[in-house]
Enzyme design. Structure first.
Site, PDB file in Angstrom:
ATOM      1  N   CYS B  21      25.397  -2.092   8.078  1.00 20.28           N
ATOM      2  CA  CYS B  21      25.856  -0.967   7.272  1.00 20.28           C
ATOM      3  C   CYS B  21      26.237   0.204   8.178  1.00 20.28           C
ATOM      4  O   CYS B  21      25.791   0.281   9.322  1.00 20.28           O
ATOM      5  CB  CYS B  21      24.774  -0.541   6.267  1.00 20.28           C
ATOM      6  SG  CYS B  21      23.415   0.403   6.991  1.00 20.28           S
ATOM      7  N   CYS B  24      23.395   2.225   9.940  1.00 19.13           N
ATOM      8  CA  CYS B  24      22.745   1.517  11.045  1.00 19.13           C
ATOM      9  C   CYS B  24      23.646   1.522  12.272  1.00 19.13           C
ATOM     10  O   CYS B  24      23.165   1.592  13.400  1.00 19.13           O
ATOM     11  CB  CYS B  24      22.385   0.090  10.640  1.00 19.13           C
ATOM     12  SG  CYS B  24      20.868   0.020   9.641  1.00 19.13           S
ATOM     13  N   CYS B 113      22.799  -4.731   4.248  1.00 14.57           N
ATOM     14  CA  CYS B 113      22.908  -4.653   5.709  1.00 14.57           C
ATOM     15  C   CYS B 113      21.943  -5.656   6.335  1.00 14.57           C
ATOM     16  O   CYS B 113      20.808  -5.798   5.886  1.00 14.57           O
ATOM     17  CB  CYS B 113      22.550  -3.227   6.146  1.00 14.57           C
ATOM     18  SG  CYS B 113      22.328  -3.024   7.915  1.00 14.57           S
ATOM     19  N   CYS B 116      18.985  -3.174   8.124  1.00 18.85           N
ATOM     20  CA  CYS B 116      18.063  -2.372   7.326  1.00 18.85           C
ATOM     21  C   CYS B 116      17.812  -2.964   5.947  1.00 18.85           C
ATOM     22  O   CYS B 116      17.057  -2.415   5.158  1.00 18.85           O
ATOM     23  CB  CYS B 116      18.553  -0.925   7.193  1.00 18.85           C
ATOM     24  SG  CYS B 116      19.985  -0.729   6.105  1.00 18.85           S
ATOM     25  N   ASP B 348     -36.536  16.845  -4.087  1.00 17.88           N
ATOM     26  CA  ASP B 348     -36.970  15.705  -4.895  1.00 17.88           C
ATOM     27  C   ASP B 348     -36.703  15.954  -6.377  1.00 17.88           C
ATOM     28  O   ASP B 348     -36.473  17.086  -6.793  1.00 17.88           O
ATOM     29  CB  ASP B 348     -38.473  15.473  -4.704  1.00 17.88           C
ATOM     30  CG  ASP B 348     -38.791  14.942  -3.313  1.00 17.88           C
ATOM     31  OD1 ASP B 348     -39.956  15.081  -2.898  1.00 17.88           O
ATOM     32  OD2 ASP B 348     -37.879  14.401  -2.659  1.00 17.88           O
TER      33      ASP B 348
END
Lengths: 177, 531
Positions: B21, B24, B113, B116, B348
């Site tokens: 793509c 990228c 792509c 990716c 306590d």
């Protein structure tokens, strides 16, 4: 009146005539607080003490020595525990000796564990002050602290007598004498 | 495209050929301009093709066309030349005709792509952003900023590695080198694109330190097995699976990729990576707000209330607890998932806490509501106080996580004062207890009390009783006020715990003593700030 706040949360169990020796009775104090094991079972702290009927607690007896060296290889004083699970503790069976006590009349008495479990500590105060064993046998004069294993929690009191059962034993003794 | 130059052409061409793509491609050309990534996908494709074409015009090759089918081309008036059969390097790039009736003619499906897997494509689009924001807004959180956490499937690292090897080889032919670190990280590029869009829709800025986290998890089941060859190549990178989760974690895969030799990698993984059939899927979008902390001081007026719920064998032994009575209302108001209660020490079940109370802090986990004015906090305090007479709180306020440290300091270092009602077996007169008032800095040796020995290690603690003040009541009772070091067992100091706490009141008075009542008078920690 309460005998003292230290004992409020303990339940009393008994073992009588241990090893066939007449009136050598012990009282195991079992604390109510429980630690639950991850794989089931639980553990409650137990304190080993002499019962009122024990010869050492009768009038006229003078204690001359208290000895935690119970055999050539084993001294209860050398017991060392570490961590929450008390690793490294000497393991006790019901008839494991905790200490040997001599009196001035030449008698020797062995104090037994009465329950199975890990030895947490023995009372060193009675080494330095044996009289306290006779003055306050149910509190400051205790012998040892034992913690049973988680897996054995159900059976821990199987070999022991409840307060009621022990009182029956006592009255039988009275009647037969 | 000012950031791409002529020298990038061979790489752009190579990557276009291999189903990459546009974004990228920008990454692998080390383009650092964030705005460029934000250009629309279609525009980037067009521009990249143009860059390539400018060279190709000189050569006799076809300009190719990954994403624009004939129908689209004529609509946009695209000026591409060349025949319609889209072939290049033997890799068929023909887009499928629209077979999805819902899709407009304009939006023919874009092939995912091969690097990716669609992250920098589909998942940068306005539609996805809208979906995310809808999720975030419907979760109904209060926030003033956000931090985005993105989780990518590990096989993306493998594909990235393959693509890097491919590009590195090509650049090698031109006498250039490309370090893996020079490539723009996928996550970074993704955030460049999506942060402004999310920011706009949500109306708050993106901030790395934000407590409000929006997390996206992406998965690509189709290629999950792509990492598996690494286990045989680098077995020591992959530890046995814990909790039935996959052993192929992102970290393990990255480590293996660092170790594996280039030749071995190329034996097992296609280079360039093969184009996938499907896009990634976005799994559940989750939101989480960082914890907020509410502190205060509590008083305890009941002698029958444990600090934490008391449950044995699934059965509740005592109703409620200090922590529940305080925290329940906070969890409700802050709309939190859960709470963690802590305090500067504790008392306590049968002990009251008087005076200005004991400092505590409640961590509210994943609160949906975080903004509270001082007035609102006061109101919250009142609500808690109205709901129970067993506890009361004061100085309720928001604090930071760091402030909790001050509270825990108090637990170990600061003094406490107590009031104890004591019984003795043998009679006492005033003179018998008067001497206690004169004792200062009394050193105690306390063995682990028998009552906690089942769950604590055996140890001896040296603790100090700083001062005492006695109040005679009658021959068998007196009240004792004590100021002690933190961590002192008061009950055991009174009754002696079978002689395992020395000295003790019994030994000091030469009697047997018992504790009938204990109150905490003060916890001497000056935190949180009094309001």
């Amino acid at each position: 009146a309460a005998a003292g706040g230290a004992e409020r949360y303990f339940r009393r169990w008994y073992k009588a005539d241990v090893k066939g020796r007449p009136c050598e009775d012990f009282c195991v104090l079992q604390h109510s607080n429980r630690r639950v094991g991850l794989r089931g079972g639980s553990a409650q702290i137990c304190v080993i003490t002499l019962a009122e009927a024990h010869p050492l607690l009768q009038s006229g007896k003078t204690i001359t020595s208290v000895n935690y060296q119970i055999s050539a290889n084993c001294s209860r004083l050398q017991n060392k525990v570490s961590g929450k699970s008390k690793r490294g503790a000497q393991f006790l069976t019901e008839l494991a000796p905790l200490c040997r006590i001599s009196s001035s009349d030449g008698e020797e008495y062995t104090i037994y564990s009465c329950i199975r479990g890990r030895l947490i500590e023995v009372n060193e105060n009675i080494l330095s002050n044996p009289a306290i064993l006779q003055e306050k046998p149910s509190t400051e004069g205790y012998i040892a602290v034992v913690l049973p294993k988680f897996e054995e929690s159900k059976s821990i009191t199987q070999g022991l007598l409840t307060q009621e059962e022990y009182e029956e034993v006592l009255s039988k003794r009275l009647n037969s004498s | 495209m000012s950031s791409l130059t002529e020298k990038d052409r061979p790489i752009v061409q190579l990557l276009l050929n291999t189903g990459t793509c546009p974004r990228c491609i920008l990454r692998f050309c080390c383009v650092g301009s964030q705005t460029l990534y934000r250009h629309p996908h279609k525009e980037l494709v067009k521009d990249l093709k143009e860059l390539v074409r400018n060279k190709q015009e000189k050569e006799d090759t076809v300009c190719f066309d990954i994403v624009d089918p004939p129908c689209k081309r004529s609509r946009l008036g695209c000026t591409e030349e060349g025949p319609d059969d889209l072939k290049h390097n033997g890799v068929l790039q023909q887009s499928p005709l629209v077979n999805d009736e819902d899709t407009a003619v304009e939006n023919c499906p874009v092939k995912p792509c091969s690097i990716c897997l669609g992250i920098l494509q589909e998942f940068c689009e306005a539609d996805f952003v809208k979906k995310v924001c809808q999720k975030v807004l419907s979760a109904d959180y209060q926030f003033t900023s956000f931090v985005l956490s993105v989780s990518l499937p590990p096989q993306l690292s493998v594909r990235e590695h393959a693509a890097w090897l491919l590009v590195k080889q090509e650049m090698g032919k031109l006498g250039l080198s490309l370090a893996k670190d020079d490539i723009v990280q996928l996550k970074e590029a993704y955030k460049w694109i999506i942060h402004p869009q999310l920011s706009e829709e949500l109306g708050v800025p993106a901030d790395g330190k934000s407590l409000f986290e929006v997390s996206m998890v992406f998965a690509h089941p189709e290629t999950d097995k792509e990492c598996h060859f690494l286990a045989t190549a680098c077995p020591d990178c992959f530890k046995p699976a814990k909790n039935k989760q996959s052993v192929f974690t992102r970290m393990a895969v990255i480590k293996a990729l660092e170790k594996i030799k280039e030749e071995d990698f190329l034996l097992h993984f296609p280079c360039p990576p093969s184009p996938p059939e499907n896009l990634c899927v976005a799994l559940e979008i989750q939101c989480n707000n960082g914890a907020v902390f509410v502190a205060g001081r509590y008083n305890k007026y009941s002698r029958n209330l444990p600090q934490t719920p008391w449950i044995i064998d699934g059965e509740r032994k005592l109703e409620s607890s200090v922590e529940e009575l305080i925290s329940e209302h906070l969890v409700a108001e802050f709309k939190a998932d859960s709470f963690n209660f802590s305090s500067s020490g504790r008392e306590d079940v049968d002990v009251r806490t008087l005076g200005s109370g004991r400092p505590f802090a409640v961590e509210l986990v994943n609160p949906h509501r975080i903004h509270f004015t001082a007035e609102e906090m006061k109101g919250l305090q009142q609500t808690i106080n109205n709901s129970s007479d067993k506890i009361q709180v004061r100085d309720l306020q928001l604090v930071t996580r760091e402030a909790i440290g001050r509270m825990k300091e108090g637990e170990e270092e600061k003094t406490k004062t107590y009031s104890a009602l004591i019984w003795t077996d043998k009679a006492i007169q005033r003179e018998d207890i008067a001497f206690l008032d004169d004792i200062q800095e009394l050193k105690l040796d306390q063995k682990t009390p028998l009552r906690v020995l089942h769950r604590r290690p055996l140890a001896v603690r040296c603790r100090i009783i700083h001062t005492m003040k006695s109040e005679y009541i009658d021959e068998h009772h007196f009240r004792l006020h004590l100021k002690t070091q933190a961590g002192t067992y008061i009950k055991e100091f009174v009754h002696g715990d079978f002689g395992r706490t020395k000295p003790n009141i019994g030994s000091l008075l030469n009697r047997t003593a018992d504790i009938l009542e204990l109150d905490v008078e003060s916890v001497d920690v000056d935190w949180p700030p009094a309001l």
